[in-house]
Motif scaffolding. Sequence first.
Motif, mmCIF file in Angstrom:
data_model
loop_
_atom_site.group_PDB
_atom_site.id
_atom_site.type_symbol
_atom_site.label_atom_id
_atom_site.label_comp_id
_atom_site.label_asym_id
_atom_site.label_seq_id
_atom_site.Cartn_x
_atom_site.Cartn_y
_atom_site.Cartn_z
ATOM 1 N N LYS A 232 -19.574 29.770 -11.553
ATOM 2 C CA LYS A 232 -18.896 30.664 -10.620
ATOM 3 C C LYS A 232 -17.767 29.902 -9.935
ATOM 4 N N SER A 233 -16.613 30.537 -9.827
ATOM 5 C CA SER A 233 -15.554 30.009 -8.964
ATOM 6 C C SER A 233 -14.657 31.152 -8.560
ATOM 7 N N THR A 234 -14.225 31.109 -7.298
ATOM 8 C CA THR A 234 -13.226 32.095 -6.883
ATOM 9 C C THR A 234 -11.857 31.422 -6.801
ATOM 10 N N THR A 235 -11.765 30.200 -7.311
ATOM 11 C CA THR A 235 -10.507 29.451 -7.280
ATOM 12 C C THR A 235 -9.869 29.522 -8.670
ATOM 13 N N PRO A 236 -8.728 30.234 -8.817
ATOM 14 C CA PRO A 236 -8.168 30.422 -10.165
ATOM 15 C C PRO A 236 -8.008 29.121 -10.962
ATOM 16 N N ALA A 237 -7.553 28.041 -10.329
ATOM 17 C CA ALA A 237 -7.355 26.782 -11.080
ATOM 18 C C ALA A 237 -8.685 26.260 -11.628
ATOM 19 N N ARG A 238 -9.764 26.444 -10.870
ATOM 20 C CA ARG A 238 -11.081 25.985 -11.344
ATOM 21 C C ARG A 238 -11.612 26.890 -12.451
ATOM 22 N N MET A 239 -11.337 28.189 -12.346
ATOM 23 C CA MET A 239 -11.762 29.099 -13.434
ATOM 24 C C MET A 239 -11.163 28.612 -14.749
ATOM 25 N N LYS A 240 -9.906 28.205 -14.684
ATOM 26 C CA LYS A 240 -9.185 27.762 -15.879
ATOM 27 C C LYS A 240 -9.759 26.415 -16.352
ATOM 28 N N GLU A 241 -9.935 25.523 -15.387
ATOM 29 C CA GLU A 241 -10.506 24.194 -15.704
ATOM 30 C C GLU A 241 -11.869 24.349 -16.395
ATOM 31 N N ASN A 242 -12.704 25.221 -15.865
ATOM 32 C CA ASN A 242 -14.053 25.407 -16.422
ATOM 33 C C ASN A 242 -14.013 26.047 -17.807
ATOM 34 N N PHE A 243 -12.911 26.706 -18.115
ATOM 35 C CA PHE A 243 -12.777 27.387 -19.407
ATOM 36 C C PHE A 243 -12.297 26.426 -20.500
ATOM 37 N N GLU A 244 -11.676 25.310 -20.055
ATOM 38 C CA GLU A 244 -11.048 24.398 -21.039
ATOM 39 C C GLU A 244 -11.998 23.268 -21.430
ATOM 40 N N ILE A 245 -13.040 23.633 -22.154
ATOM 41 C CA ILE A 245 -14.075 22.640 -22.504
ATOM 42 C C ILE A 245 -14.398 22.654 -23.995
ATOM 43 N N PHE A 246 -13.506 23.262 -24.775
ATOM 44 C CA PHE A 246 -13.811 23.363 -26.206
ATOM 45 C C PHE A 246 -12.869 22.533 -27.075
ATOM 46 N N ASP A 247 -12.070 21.670 -26.444
ATOM 47 C CA ASP A 247 -11.169 20.832 -27.231
ATOM 48 C C ASP A 247 -11.554 19.359 -27.118
ATOM 49 N N PHE A 248 -12.794 19.092 -26.710
ATOM 50 C CA PHE A 248 -13.275 17.703 -26.691
ATOM 51 C C PHE A 248 -14.790 17.712 -26.859
ATOM 52 N N GLU A 249 -15.327 16.529 -27.178
ATOM 53 C CA GLU A 249 -16.789 16.418 -27.343
ATOM 54 C C GLU A 249 -17.283 15.180 -26.623
ATOM 55 N N LEU A 250 -18.461 15.257 -26.071
ATOM 56 C CA LEU A 250 -19.074 14.071 -25.458
ATOM 57 C C LEU A 250 -19.802 13.286 -26.548
ATOM 58 N N GLU A 251 -19.737 11.963 -26.446
ATOM 59 C CA GLU A 251 -20.523 11.105 -27.349
ATOM 60 C C GLU A 251 -22.005 11.280 -27.013
ATOM 61 N N ALA A 252 -22.852 11.036 -28.014
ATOM 62 C CA ALA A 252 -24.297 11.196 -27.807
ATOM 63 C C ALA A 252 -24.796 10.354 -26.630
ATOM 64 N N GLU A 253 -24.218 9.143 -26.470
ATOM 65 C CA GLU A 253 -24.722 8.305 -25.362
ATOM 66 C C GLU A 253 -24.315 8.846 -23.987
ATOM 67 N N ASP A 254 -23.188 9.548 -23.930
ATOM 68 C CA ASP A 254 -22.795 10.167 -22.659
ATOM 69 C C ASP A 254 -23.708 11.363 -22.351
ATOM 70 N N VAL A 255 -24.040 12.140 -23.380
ATOM 71 C CA VAL A 255 -24.982 13.253 -23.187
ATOM 72 C C VAL A 255 -26.304 12.685 -22.657
ATOM 73 N N ALA A 256 -26.761 11.598 -23.263
ATOM 74 C CA ALA A 256 -28.046 10.997 -22.855
ATOM 75 C C ALA A 256 -27.966 10.453 -21.425
ATOM 76 N N ALA A 257 -26.841 9.844 -21.067
ATOM 77 C CA ALA A 257 -26.696 9.273 -19.708
ATOM 78 C C ALA A 257 -26.735 10.393 -18.664
ATOM 79 N N ILE A 258 -26.153 11.530 -18.991
ATOM 80 C CA ILE A 258 -26.164 12.660 -18.037
ATOM 81 C C ILE A 258 -27.572 13.247 -17.942
ATOM 82 N N SER A 259 -28.243 13.366 -19.090
ATOM 83 C CA SER A 259 -29.620 13.901 -19.082
ATOM 84 C C SER A 259 -30.554 12.985 -18.281
ATOM 85 N N ALA A 260 -30.240 11.699 -18.255
ATOM 86 C CA ALA A 260 -31.093 10.737 -17.537
ATOM 87 C C ALA A 260 -30.971 10.875 -16.017
ATOM 88 N N LEU A 261 -30.058 11.711 -15.543
ATOM 89 C CA LEU A 261 -29.917 11.929 -14.092
ATOM 90 C C LEU A 261 -30.967 12.905 -13.555
#
Length: 281
Positions: A232-261
């Motif tokens: 959820k965001s009512t801030t147009p710039a953040r709506m756009k930022e949150n939408f732009e997530i399909f042109d990169f990928e996280l490495e498996a170790e970064d996924v694991a580091a985030i899951s470890a939180l």
Amino acid sequence: MPVPDLTLNSGQSIPQLGFGVFKIDPAETADAVAEALKVGYRHIDTAEMYGNEAEVGEAVRASGLDRGEVFITSKLNNGYHRPDDARRAFDGSLEALGSDYVDLFLIHWPLPTLYDGDFVSTWQTLEEFYRDGRARSIGLSNFQVSHVRRVVNESEVVPAVNQIEVHPYLCNEEVRAASAEFGILTEAWSPLAKGRVLKDPTIGAIASRIRRTPAQVVLRWHIQRGDIVFPKSTTPARMKENFEIFDFELEAEDVAAISALDRGEAGRTGPNPDVFARVPR
Ligand code: NDP
């Protein structure tokens, strides 16, 4: 980059990224949804409890998009679990949305300490809406492992989704796994933990290394785990930022580091579904 579609066990497609409207004032909802549709979102998550179904419907109609191009979810509020109440509430949601169907309709909370713990008859009432085609898919929200198992074992239609709190501080793995066992997709609510994970140093370090924002890194983590999200965001710039997530990928170790939180129960931002029992009216 297009938003990927996932296939629900009903056969219906659902955009993996959507836009959530919880806590958006009804007076601001039509503008927020109009902006989200302009950015490219085609999936809106609302609920009777949020008081803004009518404004969601209004914005979709005003957008010029066909109804079939936008996936809309709504939810049964806590006061309406008895079958006759659920039927009236569902009619009310369709009327508010101004549509003769909803793409996905969920039981908002299981309320295991109310209604004699009988969420199964509520689920069986949602099965009626699915069979008559007015709910293209039906699902659960905030159901714990034992609740999911009961619904599956005591009913005919397997829920399409279980919408639960999931983010790096509450990975909710047991509920995700129990759902996956039955082909139920997980929808991760409060995917950014209402903003609380965005200052996390581990997430911040990954974000600066790959030149993305913390919100993009966290949303990408959800996408790579296969969950459906609707920040959820009512801030147009953040709506756009949150939408732009399909042109990169996280490495498996970064996924694991985030899951470890994961902090387990201590990481919850919302109520525990085993004891949550608030009925608004
Ligand atoms: P989120 O995790 O989506 O966080 C929303 C908060 O994060 C807002 O304060 C928003 O601020 C801020 N934010 C959003 N994007 C960014 C960004 N890029 N950078 C910095 N801050 C950002 O929390 P929600 O609780 O809103 O959850 C999302 C959706 O999940 C809800 O709208 C609803 O659809 C669903 N939900 C379902 C529940 C259920 O019981 N089934 C319970 C709770 C939520 P701002 O708006 O000011 O930009």
